[in-house]
Motif scaffolding. Sequence first.
Motif, PDB file in Angstrom:
ATOM      1  N   ALA A  95      17.517 -27.287  19.586  1.00 14.35           N
ATOM      2  CA  ALA A  95      18.542 -26.815  20.042  1.00 14.35           C
ATOM      3  C   ALA A  95      19.906 -27.346  19.984  1.00 14.35           C
ATOM      4  O   ALA A  95      20.851 -26.699  20.097  1.00 14.35           O
ATOM      5  N   SER A  96      20.040 -28.588  19.846  1.00 15.91           N
ATOM      6  CA  SER A  96      21.106 -29.423  19.708  1.00 15.91           C
ATOM      7  C   SER A  96      21.492 -29.927  18.256  1.00 15.91           C
ATOM      8  O   SER A  96      22.323 -30.468  18.202  1.00 15.91           O
ATOM      9  N   THR A  97      20.524 -29.598  17.323  1.00 16.42           N
ATOM     10  CA  THR A  97      20.692 -30.082  15.940  1.00 16.42           C
ATOM     11  C   THR A  97      20.701 -29.021  15.043  1.00 16.42           C
ATOM     12  O   THR A  97      20.006 -27.861  15.307  1.00 16.42           O
ATOM     13  N   ARG A  98      21.150 -29.130  13.817  1.00 14.26           N
ATOM     14  CA  ARG A  98      20.818 -28.272  12.715  1.00 14.26           C
ATOM     15  C   ARG A  98      20.691 -29.040  11.308  1.00 14.26           C
ATOM     16  O   ARG A  98      20.961 -30.417  11.187  1.00 14.26           O
ATOM     17  N   TRP A  99      20.107 -28.329  10.365  1.00 22.13           N
ATOM     18  CA  TRP A  99      20.006 -28.966   8.802  1.00 22.13           C
ATOM     19  C   TRP A  99      21.603 -28.911   8.257  1.00 22.13           C
ATOM     20  O   TRP A  99      22.331 -28.171   8.480  1.00 22.13           O
ATOM     21  N   ARG A 100      21.616 -29.729   7.418  1.00 17.01           N
ATOM     22  CA  ARG A 100      22.811 -30.014   6.505  1.00 17.01           C
ATOM     23  C   ARG A 100      22.285 -30.848   5.169  1.00 17.01           C
ATOM     24  O   ARG A 100      21.727 -31.559   5.241  1.00 17.01           O
ATOM     25  N   GLY A 102      26.853 -30.334   1.397  1.00 17.29           N
ATOM     26  CA  GLY A 102      27.111 -29.976   2.768  1.00 17.29           C
ATOM     27  C   GLY A 102      26.883 -28.691   3.426  1.00 17.29           C
ATOM     28  O   GLY A 102      27.094 -28.241   4.367  1.00 17.29           O
ATOM     29  N   ASN A 103      26.140 -27.790   2.510  1.00 15.12           N
ATOM     30  CA  ASN A 103      25.507 -26.659   3.015  1.00 15.12           C
ATOM     31  C   ASN A 103      24.786 -26.691   4.406  1.00 15.12           C
ATOM     32  O   ASN A 103      24.027 -27.455   4.708  1.00 15.12           O
ATOM     33  N   LEU A 104      25.196 -25.704   5.392  1.00 16.01           N
ATOM     34  CA  LEU A 104      24.723 -25.662   6.707  1.00 16.01           C
ATOM     35  C   LEU A 104      23.797 -24.586   7.016  1.00 16.01           C
ATOM     36  O   LEU A 104      23.250 -24.301   7.949  1.00 16.01           O
ATOM     37  N   THR A 105      23.796 -23.510   5.860  1.00 17.66           N
ATOM     38  CA  THR A 105      23.247 -22.144   6.147  1.00 17.66           C
ATOM     39  C   THR A 105      22.192 -21.646   5.295  1.00 17.66           C
ATOM     40  O   THR A 105      21.557 -20.637   5.689  1.00 17.66           O
ATOM     41  N   ARG A 106      21.909 -22.178   4.168  1.00 17.07           N
ATOM     42  CA  ARG A 106      21.135 -21.550   3.284  1.00 17.07           C
ATOM     43  C   ARG A 106      20.031 -22.588   2.704  1.00 17.07           C
ATOM     44  O   ARG A 106      20.428 -23.484   2.016  1.00 17.07           O
ATOM     45  N   PHE A 107      18.724 -22.371   3.063  1.00 14.40           N
ATOM     46  CA  PHE A 107      17.677 -23.206   2.655  1.00 14.40           C
ATOM     47  C   PHE A 107      16.296 -22.617   2.243  1.00 14.40           C
ATOM     48  O   PHE A 107      16.078 -21.781   2.932  1.00 14.40           O
ATOM     49  N   ASP A 108      15.808 -23.189   1.223  1.00 16.15           N
ATOM     50  CA  ASP A 108      14.185 -22.602   1.201  1.00 16.15           C
ATOM     51  C   ASP A 108      13.453 -23.562   1.600  1.00 16.15           C
ATOM     52  O   ASP A 108      13.353 -24.838   1.580  1.00 16.15           O
ATOM     53  N   ARG A 129      14.712 -27.161   0.287  1.00 19.10           N
ATOM     54  CA  ARG A 129      15.623 -26.965  -0.866  1.00 19.10           C
ATOM     55  C   ARG A 129      16.858 -26.243  -0.479  1.00 19.10           C
ATOM     56  O   ARG A 129      16.927 -25.182   0.111  1.00 19.10           O
ATOM     57  N   CYS A 130      17.831 -27.019  -0.623  1.00 16.15           N
ATOM     58  CA  CYS A 130      19.278 -26.305  -0.547  1.00 16.15           C
ATOM     59  C   CYS A 130      19.476 -25.314  -1.655  1.00 16.15           C
ATOM     60  O   CYS A 130      19.352 -25.301  -2.600  1.00 16.15           O
ATOM     61  N   ARG A 131      19.665 -24.036  -1.131  1.00 17.22           N
ATOM     62  CA  ARG A 131      20.158 -22.857  -1.972  1.00 17.22           C
ATOM     63  C   ARG A 131      21.630 -23.109  -2.640  1.00 17.22           C
ATOM     64  O   ARG A 131      21.529 -22.198  -3.834  1.00 17.22           O
ATOM     65  N   TRP A 132      22.283 -23.809  -2.215  1.00 13.51           N
ATOM     66  CA  TRP A 132      23.564 -23.777  -3.007  1.00 13.51           C
ATOM     67  C   TRP A 132      23.606 -24.571  -4.124  1.00 13.51           C
ATOM     68  O   TRP A 132      24.117 -24.467  -5.159  1.00 13.51           O
ATOM     69  N   CYS A 133      22.730 -26.149  -4.184  1.00 11.90           N
ATOM     70  CA  CYS A 133      22.772 -26.990  -5.060  1.00 11.90           C
ATOM     71  C   CYS A 133      21.622 -27.320  -5.564  1.00 11.90           C
ATOM     72  O   CYS A 133      21.442 -28.210  -6.800  1.00 11.90           O
ATOM     73  N   ALA A 175      19.433 -29.240  -4.280  1.00 15.44           N
ATOM     74  CA  ALA A 175      18.701 -30.300  -3.949  1.00 15.44           C
ATOM     75  C   ALA A 175      17.523 -30.237  -3.148  1.00 15.44           C
ATOM     76  O   ALA A 175      17.458 -29.359  -2.211  1.00 15.44           O
ATOM     77  N   VAL A 176      16.462 -31.041  -3.633  1.00 13.72           N
ATOM     78  CA  VAL A 176      15.164 -31.059  -2.941  1.00 13.72           C
ATOM     79  C   VAL A 176      15.313 -32.186  -1.882  1.00 13.72           C
ATOM     80  O   VAL A 176      15.457 -33.434  -2.453  1.00 13.72           O
ATOM     81  N   ASP A 177      14.850 -31.842  -0.771  1.00 14.21           N
ATOM     82  CA  ASP A 177      14.679 -33.052   0.255  1.00 14.21           C
ATOM     83  C   ASP A 177      15.857 -33.923   0.417  1.00 14.21           C
ATOM     84  O   ASP A 177      15.727 -35.188   0.815  1.00 14.21           O
ATOM     85  N   GLN A 178      17.050 -33.332   0.436  1.00 19.57           N
ATOM     86  CA  GLN A 178      18.308 -33.951   0.460  1.00 19.57           C
ATOM     87  C   GLN A 178      18.961 -33.583   1.917  1.00 19.57           C
ATOM     88  O   GLN A 178      20.004 -33.277   1.862  1.00 19.57           O
ATOM     89  N   VAL A 179      18.138 -33.074   2.884  1.00 16.81           N
ATOM     90  CA  VAL A 179      18.435 -32.535   4.069  1.00 16.81           C
ATOM     91  C   VAL A 179      18.520 -33.646   5.247  1.00 16.81           C
ATOM     92  O   VAL A 179      17.429 -34.349   5.515  1.00 16.81           O
ATOM     93  N   GLU A 180      19.662 -33.480   6.331  1.00 22.36           N
ATOM     94  CA  GLU A 180      19.417 -34.189   7.418  1.00 22.36           C
ATOM     95  C   GLU A 180      19.641 -33.532   8.544  1.00 22.36           C
ATOM     96  O   GLU A 180      20.275 -32.403   8.536  1.00 22.36           O
ATOM     97  N   LEU A 181      19.476 -34.075   9.737  1.00 21.70           N
ATOM     98  CA  LEU A 181      19.851 -33.273  10.955  1.00 21.70           C
ATOM     99  C   LEU A 181      21.162 -33.818  11.566  1.00 21.70           C
ATOM    100  O   LEU A 181      21.467 -35.098  11.500  1.00 21.70           O
TER     101      LEU A 181
END
Length: 79
Positions: free
Chosen positions: A8-13, A18-24, A59-63, A65-71
Motif C-alpha cells: 500500500a505504501s510502495t510501488r515498482w520502478r 524510470g518506468n512506474l506503470t508498465r511491467f510484464d 520485465r519493464c515494458r518500456w526498455c 529490462a529484466v529483473d531491474q525493478v526496485e520498490l
Amino acid sequence: MTVPLPTASTRWRCTLCGNLTRFDVTRSSKVVEYVHLDLAGEPKVEEREVLDETIESVRCRWCNAVDQVELVDRPGAGS
C-alpha cells in the motif's frame, strides 16, 4: 531472483528507464477455484483463493529490462 510485491505504501520502478506503470510479470501460483459450468459446458470461475504465489520475474515494458525493478515509496504514502 524473486521480486517483492508492491504494498500500500510502495510501488515498482524500473532502475534503467524510470518506468512506474508498465511491467510484464511472470508468476507461479497455487490456487483453489470454484468453477461453475453452465448447461452448455462453458466454465466460469466464481471464486478464487490464492494459496501460494511467487513473482518469478518482472520485465519493464518500456526498455525490456529484466529483473531491474526496485520498490520505491508511493507519493503521499507517508501522509
